[in-house]
Design an enzyme around this catalytic site. Structure first.
Site, PDB file in Angstrom:
ATOM      1  N   ASP A 219       1.027  -0.985  -0.203  1.00 54.67           N
ATOM      2  CA  ASP A 219      -0.090   0.008   0.005  1.00 54.67           C
ATOM      3  C   ASP A 219       1.323   1.667  -0.169  1.00 54.67           C
ATOM      4  O   ASP A 219       0.644   2.140  -0.736  1.00 54.67           O
ATOM      5  CB  ASP A 219      -0.493   0.207   1.328  1.00 54.67           C
ATOM      6  CG  ASP A 219      -1.246   1.068   1.442  1.00 54.67           C
ATOM      7  OD1 ASP A 219      -2.955   1.626   0.653  1.00 54.67           O
ATOM      8  OD2 ASP A 219      -1.518   2.351   2.328  1.00 54.67           O
ATOM      9  N   LYS A 223       1.466   3.883  -3.108  1.00 50.13           N
ATOM     10  CA  LYS A 223       1.486   5.387  -2.473  1.00 50.13           C
ATOM     11  C   LYS A 223       2.572   6.658  -3.023  1.00 50.13           C
ATOM     12  O   LYS A 223       2.731   7.812  -3.948  1.00 50.13           O
ATOM     13  CB  LYS A 223       0.826   6.250  -0.852  1.00 50.13           C
ATOM     14  CG  LYS A 223      -0.568   5.602  -0.695  1.00 50.13           C
ATOM     15  CD  LYS A 223      -0.483   5.358   0.594  1.00 50.13           C
ATOM     16  CE  LYS A 223      -2.103   4.836   1.371  1.00 50.13           C
ATOM     17  NZ  LYS A 223      -2.283   4.620   2.689  1.00 50.13           N
ATOM     18  N   GLY A 335      -8.434   6.110   7.594  1.00 51.88           N
ATOM     19  CA  GLY A 335      -9.404   6.885   8.499  1.00 51.88           C
ATOM     20  C   GLY A 335     -11.151   7.278   8.230  1.00 51.88           C
ATOM     21  O   GLY A 335     -10.353   7.916   7.533  1.00 51.88           O
TER      22      GLY A 335
HETATM   23  P1  NAP Z   1     -14.438  -1.158   2.092  1.00 52.04           P
HETATM   24  O1  NAP Z   1     -15.409  -0.519   3.355  1.00 52.04           O
HETATM   25  O2  NAP Z   1     -13.956  -2.012   1.567  1.00 52.04           O
HETATM   26  O3  NAP Z   1     -15.893  -0.654   1.332  1.00 52.04           O
HETATM   27  C1  NAP Z   1     -15.156  -0.659  -0.344  1.00 52.04           C
HETATM   28  C2  NAP Z   1     -17.295  -0.894  -0.857  1.00 52.04           C
HETATM   29  O4  NAP Z   1     -16.549  -1.312  -2.112  1.00 52.04           O
HETATM   30  C3  NAP Z   1     -18.075  -1.042   0.045  1.00 52.04           C
HETATM   31  O5  NAP Z   1     -19.221  -0.973  -0.399  1.00 52.04           O
HETATM   32  C4  NAP Z   1     -18.280  -2.282  -1.446  1.00 52.04           C
HETATM   33  O6  NAP Z   1     -19.458  -3.018  -1.822  1.00 52.04           O
HETATM   34  C5  NAP Z   1     -17.680  -1.981  -2.706  1.00 52.04           C
HETATM   35  N1  NAP Z   1     -17.770  -2.407  -3.899  1.00 52.04           N
HETATM   36  C6  NAP Z   1     -16.439  -3.316  -3.690  1.00 52.04           C
HETATM   37  N2  NAP Z   1     -16.284  -3.966  -4.920  1.00 52.04           N
HETATM   38  C7  NAP Z   1     -17.571  -3.633  -5.948  1.00 52.04           C
HETATM   39  C8  NAP Z   1     -17.894  -3.995  -7.391  1.00 52.04           C
HETATM   40  N3  NAP Z   1     -17.531  -4.929  -7.726  1.00 52.04           N
HETATM   41  N4  NAP Z   1     -18.642  -3.365  -7.472  1.00 52.04           N
HETATM   42  C9  NAP Z   1     -19.214  -2.506  -7.182  1.00 52.04           C
HETATM   43  N5  NAP Z   1     -19.530  -2.064  -5.607  1.00 52.04           N
HETATM   44  C10 NAP Z   1     -18.046  -3.438  -5.086  1.00 52.04           C
HETATM   45  O7  NAP Z   1     -13.267  -0.353   1.880  1.00 52.04           O
HETATM   46  P2  NAP Z   1     -13.386   1.342   2.589  1.00 52.04           P
HETATM   47  O8  NAP Z   1     -12.076   0.878   3.571  1.00 52.04           O
HETATM   48  O9  NAP Z   1     -14.319   1.981   2.548  1.00 52.04           O
HETATM   49  O10 NAP Z   1     -11.925   1.354   1.660  1.00 52.04           O
HETATM   50  C11 NAP Z   1     -12.907   1.929   0.398  1.00 52.04           C
HETATM   51  C12 NAP Z   1     -11.540   2.833  -0.370  1.00 52.04           C
HETATM   52  O11 NAP Z   1     -10.747   3.592   0.330  1.00 52.04           O
HETATM   53  C13 NAP Z   1     -10.168   1.579  -1.318  1.00 52.04           C
HETATM   54  O12 NAP Z   1      -8.863   1.872  -2.373  1.00 52.04           O
HETATM   55  C14 NAP Z   1      -9.008   1.951   0.029  1.00 52.04           C
HETATM   56  O13 NAP Z   1      -7.545   1.452   0.083  1.00 52.04           O
HETATM   57  C15 NAP Z   1      -9.211   3.595  -0.531  1.00 52.04           C
HETATM   58  N6  NAP Z   1      -8.709   4.456   1.363  1.00 52.04           N
HETATM   59  C16 NAP Z   1      -9.417   3.378   2.482  1.00 52.04           C
HETATM   60  C17 NAP Z   1      -8.214   4.842   3.472  1.00 52.04           C
HETATM   61  C18 NAP Z   1      -9.681   4.023   4.915  1.00 52.04           C
HETATM   62  O14 NAP Z   1      -8.999   4.292   5.656  1.00 52.04           O
HETATM   63  N7  NAP Z   1      -9.975   3.468   5.118  1.00 52.04           N
HETATM   64  C19 NAP Z   1      -8.363   5.870   3.451  1.00 52.04           C
HETATM   65  C20 NAP Z   1      -8.077   6.694   2.339  1.00 52.04           C
HETATM   66  C21 NAP Z   1      -8.428   5.881   1.457  1.00 52.04           C
HETATM   67  P3  NAP Z   1     -20.382  -3.779  -0.368  1.00 52.04           P
HETATM   68  O15 NAP Z   1     -20.060  -2.996   0.885  1.00 52.04           O
HETATM   69  O16 NAP Z   1     -22.221  -3.995  -0.612  1.00 52.04           O
HETATM   70  O17 NAP Z   1     -19.633  -4.435  -0.198  1.00 52.04           O
HETATM   71  N1  HSE Z   2      -4.478   0.931   4.903  1.00 51.22           N
HETATM   72  C1  HSE Z   2      -4.839   2.385   4.065  1.00 51.22           C
HETATM   73  C2  HSE Z   2      -3.585   2.901   5.940  1.00 51.22           C
HETATM   74  C3  HSE Z   2      -6.044   3.311   4.237  1.00 51.22           C
HETATM   75  O1  HSE Z   2      -3.333   2.266   6.596  1.00 51.22           O
HETATM   76  O2  HSE Z   2      -2.932   3.824   5.270  1.00 51.22           O
HETATM   77  C4  HSE Z   2      -5.354   4.963   3.993  1.00 51.22           C
HETATM   78  O3  HSE Z   2      -4.825   5.265   2.638  1.00 51.22           O
END
Ligand code: NAP
Ligand code: HSE
Length: 447
Positions: A219, A223, A335
Site C-alpha cells: 500500500d 502511494k 481513517g
Molecule cells: P471497504 O470498506 O471494503 O468498502 C468497499 C466498498 O466498495 C463496499 O461498499 C463494496 O460494496 C464496494 N465494492 C467493492 N467491490 C465492488 C464492485 N465490484 N462493484 C461495486 N461495488 C463494489 O473499503 P474502504 O475501507 O471503504 O476503502 C475504500 C477505498 O478507499 C479503497 O480504495 C481504500 O484503499 C481507500 N482508502 C481507504 C482509507 C481508509 O482509511 N479506510 C483511506 C484512504 C483511502 P459492498 O459494501 O456492497 O460490499
Molecule cells: N489502509 C490505508 C492505510 C488507508 O492504513 O494507510 C489509507 O490509505
C-alpha cells in the site's frame, strides 16, 4: 439490483436543499459504500451548515455497491445500486470513488471522465496503475481527476504540489504513508501482539479490505508511485520498487532501535538519482536524468528526524524541494472520517473548477528505479549473542562495513552500519546465521 433509498435528483429535491434560495446544489455519485463511502455520506450530512454558509449544498444522488441488501451505517442517500449501467445514468456534477482495487474502478472512472464528469478518488491502487492514463482522458474531455485522498488521506497537500511547479521541483522525499502498519508498530511497542493490533486497525477502519497490502508495504509503495508522479514527474511501475513489510518486527527490535537513539518506522523513500535534466544540462532522454532510487520498507531513523516523532495511524512526508527547501506535512493518514472530509473538499473543488484541472496537467517520464545505498540497522540475537561480539566484529570487517554505533544488551547486539549495498549486509547476515545467530536487518536513514 436497484433500491430507491430516498429522493433522487429532481427539481423538487434541489429546492428542498436550498436551490432557488441562493444555494448551488452539487450532485454527487459515490462508488462504494464501505468504511469510506459511508463516512462520505455521513460527512455530507454533517457539513450541511458549513457548506450552506458558503452557498453550497450537497446531494448524494446515487451509490454503487456490490450488495444492496447489506446494512449501512450512514443516512439514507439517493439511489443504492449494484448495477453499473443504472449508476452511469445519474446526472452527477462529480463522482467520488471509494472502491477497492483497480477494477471495476478503472473502467467506471474512465467512462465518467470520458463523459466530462470529474472524478475524485481515494483509491491508490487505481491511481498508481491508471492515474496518468485517466488524467490524460480527463484533460481531453475538459474535466479533472483529483487524488488528494489517495495519499495521506487526511492531509491535504497533493493538490498544492500539482498546482505549484516550484514547490514541486523535488529532489527527495521520505515519509510514512501507511497508517495501518504505523499504528500496528505503535501498538506493538506498547505491548500488544501483532494480531490484536491488526484487528484494532481493522475495527477502526484504517486497514484495506485485504490488510496484506498494508502490512507487506505494498500500500505504501503504491502511494509512493503516486507521489513519484506528482513530485518528480516520474512514471514508475509499482513492481520496480522494493517493498518490505513489518512482519517480524518485535518489541525487542523496537526497543533496540530506541537504544541506538532512534526509531524503526515503515518508511517510503525516493530521490532523483541525478538532478533533473534541465538543471544539469543532461539530455531529457539520458538515463541519469530519468532514474530514481526508491524503497518502501521499515527503516531506522534518528530521534532528530521529523519522522521519528510521528506515532499511531499518523502519516508524514519530508520533502526536499529545490526552490522551497525542506517541507514537512503530517497528520492522519488513514481513517474513514478524515478520508471522507478530504474527498468531499476535493469533490466541491472539482465541481466548481473553472480551469477544468488544466493547472494539474504535466508530463511524466518513464524512469528506471533502483534501491538506494543506505545505512543499516542490524539486530542480532541468539544464544549468548552478547559474548559473540568479537565474531560479529570479524564478519563486519570482512564485509568492509563500518559500524557507526553499537549496543550490546542481555538479549543481543544492535548495530548501525554506514551506507552500503544490500548484498554486503546480507553476506554478514548469512555468516552470522551459520554461527546460530539471527540477524534482522533494516535500512537506516540519517537525514
Ligand atoms: P471497504 O470498506 O471494503 O468498502 C468497499 C466498498 O466498495 C463496499 O461498499 C463494496 O460494496 C464496494 N465494492 C467493492 N467491490 C465492488 C464492485 N465490484 N462493484 C461495486 N461495488 C463494489 O473499503 P474502504 O475501507 O471503504 O476503502 C475504500 C477505498 O478507499 C479503497 O480504495 C481504500 O484503499 C481507500 N482508502 C481507504 C482509507 C481508509 O482509511 N479506510 C483511506 C484512504 C483511502 P459492498 O459494501 O456492497 O460490499
Ligand atoms: N489502509 C490505508 C492505510 C488507508 O492504513 O494507510 C489509507 O490509505
Amino acid at each position: 439490483m436497484d433500491v430507491a433509498m430516498a429522493t433522487v435528483s429532481s427539481p423538487g429535491a434541489d429546492r428542498a436543499l436550498g436551490a432557488g434560495r441562493g444555494l448551488r446544489v452539487i450532485h454527487v455519485g459515490v462508488l462504494g459504500l464501505g468504511n469510506v463511502g459511508q463516512a462520505v455520506v455521513r460527512a455530507a450530512a454533517a457539513s450541511a451548515d458549513v457548506l450552506r454558509r458558503r452557498g453550497l449544498a450537497l446531494s448524494i444522488d446515487s451509490a454503487l455497491v456490490r450488495d444492496v441488501t447489506k446494512p449501512r451505517r450512514c443516512p439514507r442517500a439517493g439511489r443504492l445500486t449494484s448495477n453499473v449501467e443504472a449508476f452511469m445514468r445519474g446526472r452527477f456534477d462529480v463522482v467520488i470513488d471509494a472502491l477497492p482495487g483497480r477494477e471495476p474502478a478503472a473502467a467506471i472512472a474512465g467512462r465518467l471522465l470520458g463523459k466530462g464528469i470529474p472524478v475524485v478518488s481515494a483509491n491508490k491502487v487505481l491511481i498508481a496503475a491508471d492515474g496518468r492514463r485517466l488524467r490524460r482522458l480527463a484533460a481531453r474531455a475538459g474535466t479533472s481527476l483529483r487524488i488528494e485522498a489517495a495519499v495521506m488521506a487526511g492531509v491535504p497537500f497533493v493538490g498544492a504540489f500539482e498546482r505549484r511547479p516550484l514547490a514541486a521541483h523535488v529532489t527527495r522525499v521520505a515519509g510514512i504513508l501507511n497508517g495501518t502498519s504505523h499504528f500496528i508498530l505503535s501498538r506493538i511497542a506498547a505491548g500488544a501482539p501483532f494480531d490484536v493490533a491488526l484487528a484494532e486497525a481493522q475495527a477502526l477502519g484504517y486497514a484495506e479490505p485485504n490488510p496484506d497490502a498494508d502490512v507487506s508495504g505494498r500500500d505504501a509503495r503504491e502511494k509512493l508511485v503516486v507521489l513519484a508522479d506528482v513530485l518528480f514527474g516520474c512514471a514508475v511501475r509499482s513492481a520496480s520498487i522494493v517493498a518490505e513489510g513489518i512482519a517480524g518486527i518485535t518489541p525487542d527490535a523496537l526497543a533496540s532501535a530506541a537504544s541506538l537513539g532512534g526509531a524503526l518506522k515503515p518508511i517510503v523513500f525516493a530521490a532523483r538519482a541525478a538532478a533533473c535534466a534541465q538543471e544539469d544540462g543532461l539530455p531529457a532522454s539520458s538515463t541519469a536524468a530519468r532514474a530514481l532510487t526508491a524503497f518502501a520498507a521499515p527503516a531506522w531513523v534518528p530521534a532528530s528526524h521529523p519522522l521519528a516523532a510521528i506515532t499511531g495511524r499518523d502519516n508524514a512526508v519530508v520533502i526536499d524541494s529545490r526552490f522551497s527547501g525542506r517541507l514537512v506535512f503530517a497528520g492522519p493518514g488513514a481513517g474513514p472520517d478524515v478520508t471522507a472530509a478530504t474527498l468531499l473538499d476535493d469533490a466541491i473543488e472539482a465541481a466548481g473548477d473553472e480551469t477544468k484541472g488544466e493547472s494539474r496537467i504535466r508530463t511524466s517520464h518513464s524512469v528506471s528505479v533502483r534501491a538506494p545505498e543506505t545505512g543499516w540497522f542490524v539486530r542480532i540475537t541468539g544464544e549468548r549473542a552478547p559474548v559473540k561480539t568479537a565474531f560479529v566484529d570479524l564478519q563486519i570487517r570482512a564485509a568492509d562495513l563500518t559500524v557507526e554505533k553499537h549496543r550490546a544488551d542481555s538479549r543481543g547486539i544492535s548495530l548501525l552500519i554506514s551506507p552500503a549495498a544490500a548484498d554486503r549486509v546480507r553476506a554478514v547476515r548469512s555468516a552470522l546465521a551459520a554461527q546460530g545467530l539471527t540477524a534482522r536487518v533494516w535500512r537506516a536513514l540519517h537525514d
